[in-house]
Design a protein around this motif. Sequence first.
Motif, mmCIF file in Angstrom:
data_model
loop_
_atom_site.group_PDB
_atom_site.id
_atom_site.type_symbol
_atom_site.label_atom_id
_atom_site.label_comp_id
_atom_site.label_asym_id
_atom_site.label_seq_id
_atom_site.Cartn_x
_atom_site.Cartn_y
_atom_site.Cartn_z
ATOM 1 N N ASP A 58 -5.845 4.099 -6.583
ATOM 2 C CA ASP A 58 -6.909 3.117 -6.773
ATOM 3 C C ASP A 58 -8.055 3.420 -5.801
ATOM 4 O O ASP A 58 -8.010 4.386 -5.021
ATOM 5 C CB ASP A 58 -6.372 1.695 -6.593
ATOM 6 C CG ASP A 58 -5.785 1.453 -5.201
ATOM 7 O OD1 ASP A 58 -6.117 2.200 -4.267
ATOM 8 O OD2 ASP A 58 -5.001 0.502 -5.047
ATOM 9 N N ASP A 59 -9.097 2.601 -5.844
ATOM 10 C CA ASP A 59 -10.287 2.871 -5.036
ATOM 11 C C ASP A 59 -9.968 2.922 -3.548
ATOM 12 O O ASP A 59 -10.488 3.784 -2.819
ATOM 13 C CB ASP A 59 -11.351 1.798 -5.298
ATOM 14 C CG ASP A 59 -11.956 1.910 -6.690
ATOM 15 O OD1 ASP A 59 -11.783 2.986 -7.316
ATOM 16 O OD2 ASP A 59 -12.574 0.937 -7.152
ATOM 17 N N LEU A 86 -9.505 5.973 1.467
ATOM 18 C CA LEU A 86 -8.785 6.311 2.693
ATOM 19 C C LEU A 86 -8.271 7.754 2.692
ATOM 20 O O LEU A 86 -7.757 8.233 3.712
ATOM 21 C CB LEU A 86 -7.588 5.350 2.865
ATOM 22 C CG LEU A 86 -7.941 3.890 3.154
ATOM 23 C CD1 LEU A 86 -6.705 3.000 2.957
ATOM 24 C CD2 LEU A 86 -8.482 3.739 4.578
ATOM 25 N N GLY A 87 -8.366 8.410 1.563
ATOM 26 C CA GLY A 87 -7.873 9.773 1.475
ATOM 27 C C GLY A 87 -6.374 9.879 1.308
ATOM 28 O O GLY A 87 -5.795 10.969 1.460
ATOM 29 N N HIS A 98 0.830 -1.203 0.000
ATOM 30 C CA HIS A 98 0.000 0.000 0.000
ATOM 31 C C HIS A 98 0.866 1.256 0.000
ATOM 32 O O HIS A 98 0.629 2.198 -0.772
ATOM 33 C CB HIS A 98 -0.910 -0.011 1.230
ATOM 34 C CG HIS A 98 -1.842 1.164 1.304
ATOM 35 N ND1 HIS A 98 -3.041 1.200 0.637
ATOM 36 C CD2 HIS A 98 -1.739 2.355 1.959
ATOM 37 C CE1 HIS A 98 -3.646 2.349 0.876
ATOM 38 N NE2 HIS A 98 -2.876 3.078 1.679
ATOM 39 N N LEU A 99 1.895 1.276 0.845
ATOM 40 C CA LEU A 99 2.772 2.446 0.931
ATOM 41 C C LEU A 99 3.485 2.700 -0.394
ATOM 42 O O LEU A 99 3.647 3.845 -0.824
ATOM 43 C CB LEU A 99 3.789 2.246 2.062
ATOM 44 C CG LEU A 99 3.194 2.173 3.481
ATOM 45 C CD1 LEU A 99 4.245 1.647 4.457
ATOM 46 C CD2 LEU A 99 2.671 3.523 3.933
ATOM 47 N N SER A 100 3.906 1.632 -1.058
ATOM 48 C CA SER A 100 4.593 1.772 -2.342
ATOM 49 C C SER A 100 3.659 2.393 -3.381
ATOM 50 O O SER A 100 4.080 3.231 -4.192
ATOM 51 C CB SER A 100 5.090 0.412 -2.836
ATOM 52 O OG SER A 100 6.019 -0.140 -1.924
ATOM 53 N N GLU A 101 2.389 1.988 -3.364
ATOM 54 C CA GLU A 101 1.426 2.550 -4.312
ATOM 55 C C GLU A 101 1.179 4.039 -4.047
ATOM 56 O O GLU A 101 1.043 4.836 -4.977
ATOM 57 C CB GLU A 101 0.106 1.773 -4.243
ATOM 58 C CG GLU A 101 0.209 0.322 -4.711
ATOM 59 C CD GLU A 101 0.614 0.223 -6.170
ATOM 60 O OE1 GLU A 101 -0.268 0.368 -7.042
ATOM 61 O OE2 GLU A 101 1.818 0.011 -6.447
ATOM 62 N N VAL A 102 1.130 4.415 -2.766
ATOM 63 C CA VAL A 102 0.961 5.830 -2.426
ATOM 64 C C VAL A 102 2.151 6.642 -2.938
ATOM 65 O O VAL A 102 2.002 7.693 -3.568
ATOM 66 C CB VAL A 102 0.784 6.012 -0.904
ATOM 67 C CG1 VAL A 102 0.798 7.502 -0.536
ATOM 68 C CG2 VAL A 102 -0.515 5.363 -0.430
ATOM 69 N N LEU A 103 3.355 6.157 -2.680
ATOM 70 C CA LEU A 103 4.560 6.870 -3.121
ATOM 71 C C LEU A 103 4.596 7.022 -4.631
ATOM 72 O O LEU A 103 5.078 8.041 -5.156
ATOM 73 C CB LEU A 103 5.808 6.135 -2.631
ATOM 74 C CG LEU A 103 6.125 6.281 -1.141
ATOM 75 C CD1 LEU A 103 7.144 5.232 -0.703
ATOM 76 C CD2 LEU A 103 6.655 7.688 -0.833
ATOM 77 N N ARG A 104 4.096 6.028 -5.353
ATOM 78 C CA ARG A 104 4.136 6.063 -6.816
ATOM 79 C C ARG A 104 2.922 6.784 -7.420
ATOM 80 O O ARG A 104 2.789 6.848 -8.632
ATOM 81 C CB ARG A 104 4.238 4.632 -7.356
ATOM 82 C CG ARG A 104 5.541 3.934 -6.946
ATOM 83 C CD ARG A 104 5.537 2.452 -7.250
ATOM 84 N NE ARG A 104 5.426 2.214 -8.679
ATOM 85 C CZ ARG A 104 4.552 1.393 -9.241
ATOM 86 N NH1 ARG A 104 3.678 0.728 -8.487
ATOM 87 N NH2 ARG A 104 4.536 1.217 -10.551
ATOM 88 N N GLY A 105 2.028 7.247 -6.554
ATOM 89 C CA GLY A 105 0.889 8.015 -7.037
ATOM 90 C C GLY A 105 -0.179 7.195 -7.719
ATOM 91 O O GLY A 105 -0.834 7.670 -8.645
ATOM 92 N N ARG A 106 -0.367 5.952 -7.279
ATOM 93 C CA ARG A 106 -1.389 5.089 -7.874
ATOM 94 C C ARG A 106 -2.705 5.236 -7.088
ATOM 95 O O ARG A 106 -2.870 4.626 -6.026
ATOM 96 C CB ARG A 106 -0.914 3.624 -7.860
ATOM 97 C CG ARG A 106 0.388 3.394 -8.598
ATOM 98 C CD ARG A 106 0.269 3.827 -10.059
ATOM 99 N NE ARG A 106 1.515 3.690 -10.772
ATOM 100 C CZ ARG A 106 1.839 2.644 -11.520
ATOM 101 N NH1 ARG A 106 0.997 1.633 -11.624
ATOM 102 N NH2 ARG A 106 2.996 2.616 -12.148
#
Length: 606
Positions: free
Chosen positions: A442-443, A448-449, A432-440
């Motif tokens: 998703d729903d 979660l904001g 999850h953290l990796s996706e946030v850092l990469r700007g992905r």
Amino acid sequence: MSRPSHGDPHRILREVFGFDAFRPLQGEVVEAVTAGRDALVVLPTGGGKSLCYQVPALARTGTAIVVSPLIALMGDQVAALEQAGVRAAALNSTLEPETARAVEQGLMAGEYDLVYVAPERLLTERFLALLRRVHVALFAIDEAHCVSQWGHDFRPDYAGLGTLAERFPDVPRMALTATADEPTRAEIIQRLALHDGETFIGGFDRPNIRYHLTQGGDGRQRLLDFIRRRHDGEAGIVYCLSRRKVEETAAWLAERGLTALPYHAGLSQTERAMNQRRFIHEEGVVVVATIAFGMGIDKPDVRFVAHLNLPRSIEAYYQETGRAGRDGEAADAWLHFGLQDVITLRRMVDESGADSARKQVERHKLEAMLGLAEITACRRQALLRYFGDDLAEPCGNCDNCLEPPATWDATEASRKALSCVWRTGQRFGVSHLSEVLRGRADDRIRRLGHDRVSTFGIGTELGANQWKAVYRQLIARGMLAVDAEGHGGLRLTETARPVLRGEEVVHLRREEGNRSRSGARGDSTVAFETPEDEALWQALRRRRRELAEEQEIPPYVIFPDRTLAEMVRRRPAGPADFAALPGVGEHKLTLWADEFLAVIADEEGG
């Protein structure tokens, strides 16, 4: 079988076991125990611990009682001694009542030099009473780390062995192990009442073992590539953390042409025994196992030990990898691990029923193992340093020495990774953290904001696997902790503060997949210079296998590979030459000289 000529330990070593000199520390241990003194002996696997009690057993009058947890292997240990002309027996729960009674009667009659017994049987009042009627030469407690609750393989049945000091105060006792750090050694001494004994600690280095640790990618495929490159057709052990992974890995390797067998406590006793027997008696078998397999394995020609999960401590890793290359020839210790291993092992510690002090010790052991896995310097130096041993120069025989890993200045990436943990509430996992850092966005991230936090999309310079590697190494360095609730969420530790404040520079290992040089086929197998030597080597191995099948014993019990290799190199022409080979005592000379000399003569004549 007549008792071997005995008295002088050096004479026993030559005439019975076929060796001209003791290895380092063996001689001092043998001298102390033969003289009747107690001893704690810590020698590396393959360092010759067995001779430390077998020689005194023959030098002293009476029968040596060897305490071992390894019921399944006692038969092979007895067979190896009988091949050397030593009168030995085992007493355990696998014997028929009639056979057990016969062994007990022989023990009371003084017909044995050594008797192996499991701790459960030894500690029964009936057996202790029987021993009062026996002239006991010494007690040898093998795998003595099982005594210690701080050791990596505690066995409750071992805890009662301190009673031997009270009941047999005049009989020397020795405890032997390959793996014991200082707290474990202290507890062994305390529990077995060895306070007045001598402590012998050999060097922990196994220079013939090449250490190679790898991360990321498909672990099973990398394992298969490693086996095919370096150990095709050779014996090995593959350790996995779970029974399910054992079953899946063994089946996957078998589908790709390897003789791969599973071993774990969930299998029936019959299947476990059959697979272990095939591993010991056949050549080229790979056992895929949990840590339920391996302790006391005497098979000298295990050419590799591989791990598909991170071991829980350096002691466990050292003990398990030490099962490779017991014959002193080149061998490999190969390990592949990932972030999930770190999360799983930390969760196992946190969720265990142990008290807080025990948990703290287990955490320390796991952190040390993580440090060894992530280190960019010589692995062997770090491994030995853990046991208080010292290696002045880098070993030149680990992956980091053979091909130094690339590192990079990961200070800014580390700050981004740590900040993202903080900004998202310190309760989410690496993916999850990796996706946030990469700007992905998703729903889930939008719900979660987390698409509105300041760290969203600030890490597009790295891919998902690269961010996972950053997080894994930050966890290994103790800057992040994994929650104990089973969800894999990360939280900051005090160690992270200097990095977030810009007060500390961070260099991390650069992820580059498998490095080719330490994976190329090298010197792991016995190598010969000429086709004639190779042909003789194969002929000797065939004859050894045939003789072993006739005797229903493992091939190495007749002669280990090292002795066969010396036959190739020396080409003995008669009994006198044959007797000079290492590992050829008087009894084996009588049994086998003609058989192997005939093979040599046939090859020479052909």
